[in-house]
Design a protein around this motif. Structure first.
Motif, short mmCIF file in Angstrom:
data_model
loop_
_atom_site.label_atom_id
_atom_site.label_comp_id
_atom_site.label_asym_id
_atom_site.label_seq_id
_atom_site.Cartn_x
_atom_site.Cartn_y
_atom_site.Cartn_z
N ARG A 158 0.84 -1.21 0.00
CA ARG A 158 0.00 0.00 0.00
C ARG A 158 0.87 1.25 0.00
O ARG A 158 0.59 2.22 -0.71
CB ARG A 158 -0.93 -0.02 1.22
CG ARG A 158 -1.88 1.15 1.28
CD ARG A 158 -2.93 1.08 0.21
NE ARG A 158 -3.86 2.20 0.38
CZ ARG A 158 -4.59 2.69 -0.58
NH1 ARG A 158 -4.56 2.16 -1.80
NH2 ARG A 158 -5.39 3.71 -0.35
N ALA A 159 1.93 1.26 0.76
CA ALA A 159 2.83 2.42 0.78
C ALA A 159 3.44 2.66 -0.59
O ALA A 159 3.51 3.79 -1.07
CB ALA A 159 3.93 2.22 1.83
N VAL A 160 3.88 1.58 -1.25
CA VAL A 160 4.46 1.70 -2.60
C VAL A 160 3.41 2.21 -3.59
O VAL A 160 3.68 3.08 -4.41
CB VAL A 160 5.07 0.36 -3.05
CG1 VAL A 160 5.45 0.39 -4.52
CG2 VAL A 160 6.29 0.02 -2.18
N GLU A 161 2.20 1.67 -3.49
CA GLU A 161 1.11 2.07 -4.38
C GLU A 161 0.83 3.57 -4.27
O GLU A 161 0.55 4.23 -5.26
CB GLU A 161 -0.14 1.27 -3.99
CG GLU A 161 -1.38 1.59 -4.77
CD GLU A 161 -2.58 0.80 -4.24
OE1 GLU A 161 -3.70 1.34 -4.28
OE2 GLU A 161 -2.40 -0.36 -3.79
N LEU A 162 0.92 4.12 -3.07
CA LEU A 162 0.60 5.53 -2.83
C LEU A 162 1.83 6.44 -2.82
O LEU A 162 1.70 7.63 -2.53
CB LEU A 162 -0.13 5.67 -1.50
CG LEU A 162 -1.49 4.99 -1.40
CD1 LEU A 162 -2.04 5.11 0.00
CD2 LEU A 162 -2.45 5.56 -2.42
N TRP A 163 3.01 5.90 -3.12
CA TRP A 163 4.27 6.62 -2.92
C TRP A 163 4.25 8.04 -3.50
O TRP A 163 4.70 8.98 -2.86
CB TRP A 163 5.43 5.82 -3.51
CG TRP A 163 6.73 6.22 -2.90
CD1 TRP A 163 7.68 7.03 -3.43
CD2 TRP A 163 7.20 5.86 -1.61
NE1 TRP A 163 8.72 7.19 -2.56
CE2 TRP A 163 8.45 6.47 -1.42
CE3 TRP A 163 6.69 5.06 -0.58
CZ2 TRP A 163 9.20 6.32 -0.26
CZ3 TRP A 163 7.43 4.91 0.57
CH2 TRP A 163 8.67 5.54 0.72
N ASP A 164 3.74 8.20 -4.71
CA ASP A 164 3.73 9.51 -5.37
C ASP A 164 2.33 10.11 -5.49
O ASP A 164 2.09 10.97 -6.33
CB ASP A 164 4.36 9.38 -6.77
CG ASP A 164 5.83 9.01 -6.70
OD1 ASP A 164 6.55 9.60 -5.88
OD2 ASP A 164 6.25 8.10 -7.45
N THR A 165 1.42 9.67 -4.63
CA THR A 165 0.03 10.10 -4.71
C THR A 165 -0.25 11.24 -3.73
O THR A 165 -0.13 11.05 -2.51
CB THR A 165 -0.92 8.92 -4.40
OG1 THR A 165 -0.63 7.85 -5.29
CG2 THR A 165 -2.37 9.34 -4.53
N PRO A 166 -0.63 12.42 -4.23
CA PRO A 166 -1.03 13.50 -3.33
C PRO A 166 -2.19 13.05 -2.43
O PRO A 166 -3.06 12.30 -2.87
CB PRO A 166 -1.47 14.62 -4.28
CG PRO A 166 -0.75 14.32 -5.57
CD PRO A 166 -0.70 12.81 -5.64
N GLY A 167 -2.15 13.47 -1.19
CA GLY A 167 -3.19 13.11 -0.24
C GLY A 167 -2.92 11.81 0.49
O GLY A 167 -3.71 11.37 1.33
N ARG A 168 -1.78 11.19 0.22
CA ARG A 168 -1.46 9.90 0.84
C ARG A 168 -1.40 9.99 2.36
O ARG A 168 -1.56 9.00 3.06
CB ARG A 168 -0.16 9.32 0.28
CG ARG A 168 1.07 10.11 0.71
CD ARG A 168 2.34 9.60 0.09
NE ARG A 168 3.49 10.21 0.75
CZ ARG A 168 4.71 9.80 0.66
NH1 ARG A 168 4.99 8.75 -0.08
NH2 ARG A 168 5.69 10.41 1.31
#
Length: 154
Positions: free
Chosen positions: A67-77
């Motif tokens: 999950r951390a990798v999936e959201l690594w570059d996602t604003p609002g993570r």
């Protein structure tokens, strides 16, 4: 005011060439079975607006790491719930090992390392995170780290 560990305590240089291992500045995978992220344990400095921090590695479950990798570059993570992890950095300035202290890893905005919150125990590191340290303690830690040749300033 910041010192960091290069890799989790369980990392071995021999892993660097293995296909199922990875060590970057922020993530680590060992044998495709053990997953780590780098975060910061922040400790308030009493009487100062500054914060002392340790750059540490925390092991995560496969699910939490994915999950951390999936959201690594996602604003609002940073809206994600914290993940449970085990501290996998030994900070030798403490009288008892810091390895495998229980933590909660809080994701921060893109570009910022996660905040590592220690379980509120009586371990000296957990106590310091809750209550803060004096400027003299910061100097004591700096002298010990520099004398031992451990860690790297950030």
């Amino acid at each position: 005011m910041n010192y960091t560990a290069e890799a989790p305590a369980v990392w071995d240089a021999a892993f660097a060439e293995a296909d199922d291992c990875l060590l970057s500045s922020d993530q680590c995978v060992i044998r495709g079975q053990h997953y780590f992220v780098k975060g910061r344990i922040e400790i308030p400095v009493i009487g100062s607006s500054e914060v002392f921090s340790w750059g540490v590695w925390v092991s995560l479950s496969r699910e939490s790491f994915s999950r951390a990798v999936e959201l690594w570059d996602t604003p609002g993570r940073e809206a994600e719930k914290p993940s449970f992890g085990w501290l996998t950095t030994d900070l030798p300035v403490y009288p008892t090992t810091t390895l495998y202290l229980k933590t909660h890893v809080h994701t921060r905005p893109v570009g910022q390392r996660p905040f590592v919150e220690l379980e509120p125990t009586d371990h000296p590191l957990a106590v310091e995170q809750r209550t803060g340290i004096t400027p003299d303690r910061v100097r004591e830690i700096a002298a010990a780290v520099l004398h031992a040749g451990g860690g790297e300033r950030q």
